[in-house]
Design a protein around this motif. Sequence first.
Motif, PDB file in Angstrom:
ATOM      1  N   GLY A 125      11.043  11.897  -2.464  1.00  0.00           N
ATOM      2  CA  GLY A 125      10.608  11.394  -1.160  1.00  0.00           C
ATOM      3  C   GLY A 125       9.149  10.985  -1.146  1.00  0.00           C
ATOM      4  N   LEU A 126       8.650  10.563  -2.307  1.00  0.00           N
ATOM      5  CA  LEU A 126       7.244  10.185  -2.420  1.00  0.00           C
ATOM      6  C   LEU A 126       6.997   8.785  -1.836  1.00  0.00           C
ATOM      7  CD1 LEU A 126       5.453  12.190  -4.023  1.00  0.00           C
ATOM      8  CD2 LEU A 126       5.408  10.522  -5.857  1.00  0.00           C
ATOM      9  N   ASP A 127       5.881   8.617  -1.165  1.00  0.00           N
ATOM     10  CA  ASP A 127       5.473   7.285  -0.694  1.00  0.00           C
ATOM     11  C   ASP A 127       4.759   6.611  -1.878  1.00  0.00           C
ATOM     12  OD1 ASP A 127       4.508   5.087   0.710  1.00  0.00           O
ATOM     13  OD2 ASP A 127       2.717   6.176   1.371  1.00  0.00           O
ATOM     14  N   PHE A 128       5.508   5.756  -2.605  1.00  0.00           N
ATOM     15  CA  PHE A 128       4.909   5.185  -3.825  1.00  0.00           C
ATOM     16  C   PHE A 128       5.185   3.689  -3.929  1.00  0.00           C
ATOM     17  CE2 PHE A 128       8.353   4.136  -6.789  1.00  0.00           C
ATOM     18  CZ  PHE A 128       9.438   4.713  -6.145  1.00  0.00           C
ATOM     19  N   THR A 129       4.400   3.073  -4.793  1.00  0.00           N
ATOM     20  CA  THR A 129       4.647   1.668  -5.109  1.00  0.00           C
ATOM     21  C   THR A 129       4.410   1.433  -6.603  1.00  0.00           C
ATOM     22  OG1 THR A 129       4.293  -0.611  -4.409  1.00  0.00           O
ATOM     23  CG2 THR A 129       2.320   0.776  -4.555  1.00  0.00           C
ATOM     24  N   ILE A 130       4.653   0.200  -7.016  1.00  0.00           N
ATOM     25  CA  ILE A 130       4.451  -0.223  -8.414  1.00  0.00           C
ATOM     26  C   ILE A 130       3.669  -1.523  -8.362  1.00  0.00           C
ATOM     27  CG2 ILE A 130       5.667  -1.059 -10.485  1.00  0.00           C
ATOM     28  CD1 ILE A 130       8.053   0.697  -9.519  1.00  0.00           C
ATOM     29  N   LEU A 131       2.779  -1.734  -9.325  1.00  0.00           N
ATOM     30  CA  LEU A 131       1.999  -2.983  -9.304  1.00  0.00           C
ATOM     31  C   LEU A 131       2.904  -4.179  -9.586  1.00  0.00           C
ATOM     32  CD1 LEU A 131      -1.280  -2.129 -11.297  1.00  0.00           C
ATOM     33  CD2 LEU A 131      -0.906  -2.113  -8.816  1.00  0.00           C
ATOM     34  N   GLN A 132       2.724  -5.245  -8.786  1.00  0.00           N
ATOM     35  CA  GLN A 132       3.450  -6.500  -9.052  1.00  0.00           C
ATOM     36  C   GLN A 132       2.841  -7.180 -10.284  1.00  0.00           C
ATOM     37  OE1 GLN A 132       6.017  -7.881  -7.466  1.00  0.00           O
ATOM     38  NE2 GLN A 132       6.128  -6.880  -5.473  1.00  0.00           N
ATOM     39  N   ASP A 133       1.570  -6.855 -10.564  1.00  0.00           N
ATOM     40  CA  ASP A 133       0.859  -7.546 -11.652  1.00  0.00           C
ATOM     41  C   ASP A 133       0.191  -6.524 -12.584  1.00  0.00           C
ATOM     42  OD1 ASP A 133      -0.224  -9.608 -13.123  1.00  0.00           O
ATOM     43  OD2 ASP A 133      -1.897  -9.969 -11.755  1.00  0.00           O
ATOM     44  N   GLU A 134       1.022  -5.586 -13.082  1.00  0.00           N
ATOM     45  CA  GLU A 134       0.503  -4.576 -14.019  1.00  0.00           C
ATOM     46  C   GLU A 134       0.276  -5.225 -15.391  1.00  0.00           C
ATOM     47  OE1 GLU A 134       2.639  -0.605 -14.377  1.00  0.00           O
ATOM     48  OE2 GLU A 134       2.894  -1.367 -16.418  1.00  0.00           O
ATOM     49  N   TRP A 135      -0.822  -4.870 -16.050  1.00  0.00           N
ATOM     50  CA  TRP A 135      -1.094  -5.352 -17.409  1.00  0.00           C
ATOM     51  C   TRP A 135      -1.078  -4.170 -18.373  1.00  0.00           C
ATOM     52  CZ3 TRP A 135      -5.953  -9.114 -17.109  1.00  0.00           C
ATOM     53  CH2 TRP A 135      -5.624 -10.227 -16.331  1.00  0.00           C
ATOM     54  N   ARG A 183       0.848  -1.195   0.000  1.00  0.00           N
ATOM     55  CA  ARG A 183       0.000   0.000   0.000  1.00  0.00           C
ATOM     56  C   ARG A 183       0.882   1.244   0.000  1.00  0.00           C
ATOM     57  NH1 ARG A 183      -5.278  -0.797   0.865  1.00  0.00           N
ATOM     58  NH2 ARG A 183      -5.677   1.277   1.724  1.00  0.00           N
ATOM     59  N   ALA A 184       0.432   2.282  -0.683  1.00  0.00           N
ATOM     60  CA  ALA A 184       1.185   3.546  -0.718  1.00  0.00           C
ATOM     61  C   ALA A 184       0.253   4.658  -1.167  1.00  0.00           C
ATOM     62  CB  ALA A 184       2.363   3.428  -1.677  1.00  0.00           C
ATOM     63  N   GLU A 185       0.719   5.907  -0.962  1.00  0.00           N
ATOM     64  CA  GLU A 185      -0.114   7.049  -1.366  1.00  0.00           C
ATOM     65  C   GLU A 185      -0.162   7.208  -2.884  1.00  0.00           C
ATOM     66  OE1 GLU A 185       0.495  10.815   0.575  1.00  0.00           O
ATOM     67  OE2 GLU A 185       1.482   9.764   2.223  1.00  0.00           O
ATOM     68  N   TYR A 186       0.976   6.929  -3.518  1.00  0.00           N
ATOM     69  CA  TYR A 186       1.079   7.087  -4.972  1.00  0.00           C
ATOM     70  C   TYR A 186       1.406   5.737  -5.608  1.00  0.00           C
ATOM     71  CZ  TYR A 186       1.450  12.142  -4.234  1.00  0.00           C
ATOM     72  OH  TYR A 186       1.216  13.442  -3.884  1.00  0.00           O
ATOM     73  N   LEU A 187       0.981   5.601  -6.872  1.00  0.00           N
ATOM     74  CA  LEU A 187       1.354   4.411  -7.623  1.00  0.00           C
ATOM     75  C   LEU A 187       1.979   4.858  -8.945  1.00  0.00           C
ATOM     76  CD1 LEU A 187       0.263   1.054  -7.855  1.00  0.00           C
ATOM     77  CD2 LEU A 187      -0.146   2.196 -10.019  1.00  0.00           C
ATOM     78  N   TYR A 188       3.107   4.269  -9.301  1.00  0.00           N
ATOM     79  CA  TYR A 188       3.713   4.564 -10.606  1.00  0.00           C
ATOM     80  C   TYR A 188       3.279   3.471 -11.574  1.00  0.00           C
ATOM     81  CZ  TYR A 188       7.343   4.737 -14.222  1.00  0.00           C
ATOM     82  OH  TYR A 188       8.006   4.748 -15.428  1.00  0.00           O
ATOM     83  N   PHE A 189       2.485   3.848 -12.596  1.00  0.00           N
ATOM     84  CA  PHE A 189       2.056   2.895 -13.632  1.00  0.00           C
ATOM     85  C   PHE A 189       3.102   2.962 -14.748  1.00  0.00           C
ATOM     86  CE2 PHE A 189      -0.267   1.150 -17.171  1.00  0.00           C
ATOM     87  CZ  PHE A 189      -1.065   0.172 -16.606  1.00  0.00           C
ATOM     88  N   VAL A 190       3.837   1.876 -14.936  1.00  0.00           N
ATOM     89  CA  VAL A 190       5.036   1.895 -15.779  1.00  0.00           C
ATOM     90  C   VAL A 190       4.701   1.828 -17.275  1.00  0.00           C
ATOM     91  CG1 VAL A 190       7.299   0.820 -16.150  1.00  0.00           C
ATOM     92  CG2 VAL A 190       6.238   0.739 -13.890  1.00  0.00           C
ATOM     93  N   GLY A 191       3.767   0.938 -17.641  1.00  0.00           N
ATOM     94  CA  GLY A 191       3.436   0.758 -19.064  1.00  0.00           C
ATOM     95  C   GLY A 191       4.355  -0.256 -19.721  1.00  0.00           C
ATOM     96  N   CYS A 192       3.896  -0.836 -20.833  1.00  0.00           N
ATOM     97  CA  CYS A 192       4.649  -1.919 -21.481  1.00  0.00           C
ATOM     98  C   CYS A 192       5.968  -1.432 -22.096  1.00  0.00           C
ATOM     99  CB  CYS A 192       3.818  -2.562 -22.594  1.00  0.00           C
ATOM    100  SG  CYS A 192       2.261  -3.268 -22.034  1.00  0.00           S
ATOM    101  N   THR A 193       5.945  -0.258 -22.742  1.00  0.00           N
ATOM    102  CA  THR A 193       7.147   0.176 -23.474  1.00  0.00           C
ATOM    103  C   THR A 193       8.308   0.418 -22.514  1.00  0.00           C
ATOM    104  OG1 THR A 193       5.662   1.179 -25.081  1.00  0.00           O
ATOM    105  CG2 THR A 193       7.971   1.752 -25.271  1.00  0.00           C
ATOM    106  N   SER A 194       8.048   1.076 -21.390  1.00  0.00           N
ATOM    107  CA  SER A 194       9.145   1.320 -20.437  1.00  0.00           C
ATOM    108  C   SER A 194       9.496   0.055 -19.645  1.00  0.00           C
ATOM    109  CB  SER A 194       8.776   2.439 -19.458  1.00  0.00           C
ATOM    110  OG  SER A 194       8.483   3.602 -20.168  1.00  0.00           O
TER     111      SER A 194
END
Length: 383
Positions: free
Chosen positions: A171-181, A141-152
């Motif tokens: 210093g952002l409280d962020f995460t990335i999806l383990q299962d991004e589509w 869980r985090a305040e922000y989520l970085y959605f990476v996308g397929c190309t990157s």
Amino acid sequence: MENLKKELLTELSQCTKCKFCLTSCPLYKGWIREGATGKLQAMYYALKYDLPLDNSLRDMIFACTTCSSCQKTCENYSTGVKSVLAIEKARRILVNKGIGPTPQEKKFANHIEREFNPYMELHVKRLDWLPRQERSFLPKRAEYLYFVGCTSSYRQIKIAQDSVNVLKRIGLDFTILQDEWCCGSPLLRTGQWDFVIKLAQHNISEIKKTGAHTVIFSCAGCYRAFNKDYTSDYHDFLKSDYDFKTLHMTGLLEDALRTKKLELKNSDKTITYHDPCHLGLHLSIYDTPRNVLKYLPGTRFVELPKNRENSVCCGAGGGYRASFPDSSIDVSVNRIKEAEEISADILASACPFCWRNLSDAVNNLKSKVQIKDIIELVAENIR
Ligand code: SF4
Ligand code: SF4
């Protein structure tokens, strides 16, 4: 499908055949079929008089980057035909009849259904760009989520890595999806809409699990998909409501630079900016990326001759790069020549897909112009 056909016929009948849209089309070389009005008229007569739909119609309708220059020209000077949505609906109808898409687009669609990316890569390798120890420490869980996308995730991994480094530095409280589509943009643009609902629902539900109030995007295509395709009445069939905010990376950078959470060192370069269609012509985001560049001390910022609403596509979008690779690079080559004319050292953009096509054009031309995503420029110049 009958409703879609009726909607499309109504839209197409608004084209007055003034041909103004041809003047801004990056693919127009003298044949009316190359521009929006030629495509719209061909589809109109085919549907209205039940003419046979064949591969020559397919090749006309799918030879388009969906950049939206024609739509902007039509809005400004004629009857305001929504030509991009009309072309996407025409593609949808052709796909439904088994005439479209192009073989290359069918191939990436099949792969998205299996591995959730269009790059023929394995889903289990999606997070390989991130060091293994960091992957296992991604917060749930985090305040922000970085959605990476397929190309990157699979191709321009430096954009993903630089994004993470800059987010940490802020210093952002962020995460990335383990299962991004995949966000579904390649399917939406090419009329292959059936699987998009599953992609949108999966991504939204995974994001909601993190509790993030804001999702950050470094890809203009993903950002456009979430902001236009997923939410609005743009596509009746999607309407995937969500309650988190969305922010393109350039918006986050502008804020971090204004509040001095980030400070940059002297760059001493002449920099220009290529508006990605999905940010500029599609979402009218023109100032924010330019504002970020102006925070680079010592930079001389010069505009390309064609900029903002008059900007031209890099040639990669709408499935065009996959189906018509040579012509796609030719469009980018013209953009690099524009950058050379104004003596730019760096051609910046804010989309990994633009980065890829523009870089290929630089290699073709053996040009000295450097292609940089804005996140790379910021990451490389942090003080
Ligand atoms: S500018 Fe608009 S109305 Fe005129 S030909 Fe093009 S699509 Fe039709
Ligand atoms: S969307 Fe772009 S490439 Fe397609 S017809 Fe319009 S101007 Fe030309």
